[in-house]
Design an enzyme around this catalytic site. Structure first.
Site, PDB file in Angstrom:
ATOM      1  N   LYS A 124      -1.607  -5.249   5.178  1.00  0.00           N
ATOM      2  CA  LYS A 124      -2.196  -4.455   6.334  1.00  0.00           C
ATOM      3  C   LYS A 124      -2.801  -5.798   7.180  1.00  0.00           C
ATOM      4  O   LYS A 124      -2.889  -5.979   8.525  1.00  0.00           O
ATOM      5  CB  LYS A 124      -3.262  -3.818   6.143  1.00  0.00           C
ATOM      6  CG  LYS A 124      -4.460  -2.998   7.292  1.00  0.00           C
ATOM      7  CD  LYS A 124      -4.379  -1.820   7.007  1.00  0.00           C
ATOM      8  CE  LYS A 124      -5.805  -2.598   5.625  1.00  0.00           C
ATOM      9  NZ  LYS A 124      -6.888  -1.387   5.895  1.00  0.00           N
ATOM     10  N   ASP A 142      -3.685   1.284   8.638  1.00  0.00           N
ATOM     11  CA  ASP A 142      -4.360   1.586   8.021  1.00  0.00           C
ATOM     12  C   ASP A 142      -4.914   3.228   8.326  1.00  0.00           C
ATOM     13  O   ASP A 142      -4.047   4.299   8.328  1.00  0.00           O
ATOM     14  CB  ASP A 142      -5.951   0.899   8.847  1.00  0.00           C
ATOM     15  CG  ASP A 142      -6.262   1.906  10.646  1.00  0.00           C
ATOM     16  OD1 ASP A 142      -5.134   2.601  10.687  1.00  0.00           O
ATOM     17  OD2 ASP A 142      -7.304   1.878  10.632  1.00  0.00           O
TER      18      ASP A 142
END
Length: 214
Positions: A124, A142
């Site tokens: 991420k 997220d």
């Protein structure tokens, strides 16, 4: 899980988000590539607001990899102790600063494998850096994006990687570079976890989550 949103509706949703916010960007504060990388590492399980408060103290003391490495783990920890997991994060930031100096002349590499080799940098974080700094069409999923993609039927998936791949397939190419930011902002301020603001949602009529929009 919501019904899959038709592709025409996906395109229209992003058209409206772009119309409302033509140049979306991260809410993390940074002055250079290194600072963005550090801010994203610090943002894990923390709010952008909390990270910004910490980095306003940290970055004037250590604006680049060399200064951060010199500040050291304890010095970093002292400046960021207001955010969660600060000791762990201080250790990672000190280590990644040294690694950047040793392997990349202190510069942030525009390469996923090189980024993910750095302490504290996962998929991420790498996606955020590649998208925001290097304008690569990546999708950093997220909790906000995962929720929005599943709730709206935009790109349903059982885990973040599945949602990421679905978004890369379903978001029209014209919107892909900024899609990450539009989705985060939508999840953060409109399609919130506990009480989504459906009455003020610009894509309410396109959303497949009927129990939330009724």
């Amino acid at each position: 899980m919501a019904k899959l949103m038709p592709r025409a509706s996906v395109a229209e949703a992003f058209r409206r988000w772009r119309e409302a916010n033509p140049e979306p960007t991260t809410e993390l504060e940074y002055g250079n590539a290194f600072q963005l990388l550090v801010a994203v590492v610090l943002s894990a399980q923390s709010t952008d607001k909390g990270v910004n408060l910490a980095t306003r103290r940290l970055f004037p003391l250590a604006p680049d990899a060399a200064a951060m490495a010199s500040l050291g783990e304890e010095g970093i920890a002292e400046q960021i102790k207001t955010i969660g997991l600060y000791r762990n994060k201080a250790r990672n930031v000190a280590m990644l600063s040294r690694m950047l100096l040793e392997r990349h002349a202190g510069e942030v590499p525009p390469d996923r494998a090189a980024l993910e080799a750095l302490p504290g940098v996962g998929r991420k974080t790498a996606n955020v850096v590649l998208n925001t700094l290097f304008r690569q069409p990546t999708m950093a999923v997220d909790t906000h994006i995962f929720r929005v993609a599943n709730r709206m039927g935009l790109a349903p998936g059982k885990d973040v990687v599945e949602v990421e791949q679905a978004l890369l397939r379903r978001v029209p190419k014209d919107y892909l570079l900024d899609a990450h930011h539009w989705l985060i902002l939508h999840g953060r301020y409109v399609c919130t976890a506990r009480k989504p603001d459906c009455l003020n949602c610009v894509v309410r009529d396109l959303c497949e989550c009927r129990d939330k929009t009724a």
